[in-house]
Scaffold this active site. Structure first.
Site, PDB file in Angstrom:
ATOM      1  N   CYS A 116     -16.136  10.139   1.780  1.00  0.00           N
ATOM      2  CA  CYS A 116     -15.080  11.054   1.328  1.00  0.00           C
ATOM      3  C   CYS A 116     -15.251  11.491  -0.122  1.00  0.00           C
ATOM      4  CB  CYS A 116     -13.710  10.417   1.531  1.00  0.00           C
ATOM      5  SG  CYS A 116     -13.374  10.133   3.270  1.00  0.00           S
ATOM      6  N   HIS A 256      -8.761  14.337  -2.856  1.00  0.00           N
ATOM      7  CA  HIS A 256      -9.236  14.134  -1.483  1.00  0.00           C
ATOM      8  C   HIS A 256      -8.017  13.917  -0.598  1.00  0.00           C
ATOM      9  CE1 HIS A 256     -11.175  12.713   2.022  1.00  0.00           C
ATOM     10  NE2 HIS A 256     -10.760  11.470   1.880  1.00  0.00           N
ATOM     11  N   ASN A 286      -7.917  14.671   7.413  1.00  0.00           N
ATOM     12  CA  ASN A 286      -8.982  14.221   6.516  1.00  0.00           C
ATOM     13  C   ASN A 286     -10.326  14.742   7.038  1.00  0.00           C
ATOM     14  OD1 ASN A 286     -10.892  12.834   5.043  1.00  0.00           O
ATOM     15  ND2 ASN A 286      -9.949  10.824   5.294  1.00  0.00           N
TER      16      ASN A 286
HETATM   17  O1  UT7 Z   1     -10.657   8.933   3.504  1.00  0.00           O
HETATM   18  C1  UT7 Z   1     -11.358   7.800   3.215  1.00  0.00           C
HETATM   19  C2  UT7 Z   1     -10.630   6.566   3.120  1.00  0.00           C
HETATM   20  N1  UT7 Z   1      -9.601   6.365   4.106  1.00  0.00           N
HETATM   21  C3  UT7 Z   1      -8.342   6.224   3.707  1.00  0.00           C
HETATM   22  O2  UT7 Z   1      -8.039   6.395   2.551  1.00  0.00           O
HETATM   23  C4  UT7 Z   1      -7.327   5.769   4.740  1.00  0.00           C
HETATM   24  C5  UT7 Z   1      -6.447   4.699   4.142  1.00  0.00           C
HETATM   25  N2  UT7 Z   1      -5.520   4.096   5.098  1.00  0.00           N
HETATM   26  C6  UT7 Z   1      -4.457   4.778   5.592  1.00  0.00           C
HETATM   27  O3  UT7 Z   1      -4.271   5.946   5.355  1.00  0.00           O
HETATM   28  C7  UT7 Z   1      -3.440   3.986   6.394  1.00  0.00           C
HETATM   29  O4  UT7 Z   1      -3.742   2.617   6.282  1.00  0.00           O
HETATM   30  C8  UT7 Z   1      -3.388   4.370   7.893  1.00  0.00           C
HETATM   31  C9  UT7 Z   1      -2.801   5.768   8.056  1.00  0.00           C
HETATM   32  C10 UT7 Z   1      -4.757   4.292   8.528  1.00  0.00           C
HETATM   33  C11 UT7 Z   1      -2.467   3.408   8.648  1.00  0.00           C
HETATM   34  O5  UT7 Z   1      -1.184   3.424   8.046  1.00  0.00           O
HETATM   35  P1  UT7 Z   1      -0.478   2.084   7.591  1.00  0.00           P
HETATM   36  O6  UT7 Z   1       0.832   2.449   7.053  1.00  0.00           O
HETATM   37  O7  UT7 Z   1      -1.412   1.326   6.693  1.00  0.00           O
HETATM   38  O8  UT7 Z   1      -0.277   1.344   8.950  1.00  0.00           O
HETATM   39  P2  UT7 Z   1      -0.727  -0.146   9.345  1.00  0.00           P
HETATM   40  O9  UT7 Z   1      -2.172  -0.179   9.658  1.00  0.00           O
HETATM   41  O10 UT7 Z   1      -0.174  -1.102   8.344  1.00  0.00           O
HETATM   42  O11 UT7 Z   1       0.073  -0.331  10.685  1.00  0.00           O
HETATM   43  C12 UT7 Z   1       1.515  -0.459  10.707  1.00  0.00           C
HETATM   44  C13 UT7 Z   1       1.952  -0.497  12.146  1.00  0.00           C
HETATM   45  C14 UT7 Z   1       1.161  -1.482  13.002  1.00  0.00           C
HETATM   46  O12 UT7 Z   1       2.043  -2.015  13.967  1.00  0.00           O
HETATM   47  P3  UT7 Z   1       2.687  -3.485  13.761  1.00  0.00           P
HETATM   48  O13 UT7 Z   1       1.522  -4.435  13.675  1.00  0.00           O
HETATM   49  O14 UT7 Z   1       3.480  -3.419  12.484  1.00  0.00           O
HETATM   50  O15 UT7 Z   1       3.518  -3.661  14.989  1.00  0.00           O
HETATM   51  C15 UT7 Z   1       0.141  -0.632  13.685  1.00  0.00           C
HETATM   52  O16 UT7 Z   1      -0.304  -1.163  14.904  1.00  0.00           O
HETATM   53  O17 UT7 Z   1       1.740   0.799  12.744  1.00  0.00           O
HETATM   54  C16 UT7 Z   1       0.929   0.632  13.917  1.00  0.00           C
HETATM   55  N3  UT7 Z   1       0.117   1.835  14.056  1.00  0.00           N
HETATM   56  C17 UT7 Z   1       0.554   2.928  14.681  1.00  0.00           C
HETATM   57  N4  UT7 Z   1       1.708   3.221  15.282  1.00  0.00           N
HETATM   58  C18 UT7 Z   1       1.851   4.443  15.818  1.00  0.00           C
HETATM   59  C19 UT7 Z   1      -1.148   2.060  13.596  1.00  0.00           C
HETATM   60  N5  UT7 Z   1      -1.519   3.307  13.923  1.00  0.00           N
HETATM   61  C20 UT7 Z   1      -0.493   3.863  14.596  1.00  0.00           C
HETATM   62  C21 UT7 Z   1      -0.289   5.119  15.183  1.00  0.00           C
HETATM   63  N6  UT7 Z   1       0.895   5.372  15.773  1.00  0.00           N
HETATM   64  N7  UT7 Z   1      -1.219   6.094  15.163  1.00  0.00           N
END
Ligand code: UT7
Length: 333
Positions: A116, A256, A286
């Site tokens: 990225c 980004h 992204n």
């Molecule tokens: O571009 C290069 C680098 N990449 C980035 O910068 C990405 C950085 N990371 C992120 O943007 C975020 O971490 C994500 C968007 C990927 C995920 O968001 P988050 O707020 O960190 O969610 P999380 O992984 O902490 O998950 C929270 C909850 C989980 O459920 P439980 O365990 O709390 O029950 C996940 O299973 O949300 C769940 N979850 C979803 N729910 C609905 C994860 N993905 C989804 C989804 N829809 N698509």
């Protein structure tokens, strides 16, 4: 003789027609429009459809449009740098495919893979050829067909990524406009949190690698998020401090587009209000190397000669960095 700086003199973008909405993703994985919008800021993303279509198929219209806009023939391009993690093929470089397809027969080209942060790495690299006086027309392309790497059964990654391309032309400037300063960083220990395991020399393609889904993006979202927030905000503040730029001095942040919450944290750290932040993540998601030049393309008409602009990125590698640009031209309305 006055010092030569490398200035962006034209910008062009290209996004494919197909729109993948959050609603459609709801039918593919266990997710909701509300979750995606609140956690990422994304409403839809573009997808390049068609058998045999690769990153170069988005880069070619962008580069041809760039030449037309600037009124130059592709034969005038000296160097083309293609920043991508989704090259058409493992080799040769996609830059070679693009230069061939656009008829840039006098250019040499190579690819840069910095995930990225690819576009900012490429822009700094290209600027050095211009500053040294050896090259006068350098095209930097940021392009990714992320849909080629995404596992559309993985709800954590498939909601984020999209396909798109942006390209800029760099030319010499002797009035002090263009790329003024940059800070680029990397930390290979970030590998574990964000990578594509197979397909390279360590794990060549095999039935096992395909069955185990090792050709897709592996991302530990929360870990990457923490590194991204800290490093992108820190490096953006650092480049301002290093160059004595206050928030008032900065006209635009071009971040980004990985997650709106990361962008908001970066802008806050820099002391910038939302109206100075380029944001199109809601439309394109992204697009990896494509995000920053796509923003420049969309905002080009609002940019004024002399505007101080900060480009900032964080991505796989880990790689990150920031660039300070003094914008070189007033766009035609
Ligand atoms: O571009 C290069 C680098 N990449 C980035 O910068 C990405 C950085 N990371 C992120 O943007 C975020 O971490 C994500 C968007 C990927 C995920 O968001 P988050 O707020 O960190 O969610 P999380 O992984 O902490 O998950 C929270 C909850 C989980 O459920 P439980 O365990 O709390 O029950 C996940 O299973 O949300 C769940 N979850 C979803 N729910 C609905 C994860 N993905 C989804 C989804 N829809 N698509």
């Amino acid at each position: 003789m006055s010092k030569i700086t490398a200035a962006i003199t034209a910008v062009q973008g290209y996004v494919p027609d197909y729109v993948l909405t959050n609603k459609e993703l709801e039918t593919m994985v266990d997710t909701t429009d509300e979750w995606i919008v609140s956690r990422t800021g994304i409403n839809e993303r573009r997808i390049l459809k068609g058998e045999g279509k690769g990153a170069s198929d988005m880069a070619v219209p962008a580069v041809l449009g760039l030449c037309k806009k600037r009124g130059i023939d592709p034969m005038e391009i000296d160097l083309l740098i293609c920043c991508t993690v989704t090259a058409d093929h493992i080799f040769p470089a996609t830059a070679n495919i693009i230069t061939d397809k656009v008829g840039a027969k006098n250019a040499f080209g190579f690819d840069i893979n910095a995930a990225c942060s690819g576009f900012i790495y490429g822009l700094v690299t290209g600027s050095k050829f211009v500053e040294s006086g050896t090259h006068k027309k350098v095209v930097v392309v940021g392009v990714d067909k992320m849909s080629a790497l995404v596992d559309y059964e993985d709800r954590q990654t498939c909601i984020i990524f999209g396909d798109g391309c942006g390209a800029v032309l760099l030319e010499p400037n002797t009035e002090g406009f263009g790329i003024k300063d940059s800070i680029l960083r990397s930390d290979g220990s970030g590998f574990q949190h964000l990578h594509q395991k197979a397909g390279g020399s360590a794990y060549p393609p095999s039935i096992e690698t395909v069955t185990n889904k090792e050709h897709h993006i592996h991302q530990e979202g929360q870990a990457v998020f923490k590194f991204a927030v800290t490093n992108m905000a820190d490096v953006s503040a650092e480049i301002m401090e290093k160059n004595n730029l206050s928030a008032d001095d900065v006209a635009w942040l071009v971040p980004h587009q990985a997650n709106k919450r990361i962008i908001d944290a970066t802008a806050r750290r820099m002391g910038l209000s939302d109206d100075k932040v380029m944001l199109n993540i809601q439309k394109y998601g992204n697009t990896t190397s494509g995000t920053i030049p796509l923003c420049l393309w969309e905002w080009e008409n609002q940019l004024k000669k002399g505007d101080n602009i900060i480009l900032s990125a964080f991505g796989g590698g880990f790689t990150w960095g920031a660039i300070w640009i003094k914008w070189a031209y007033d766009s035609k309305k």
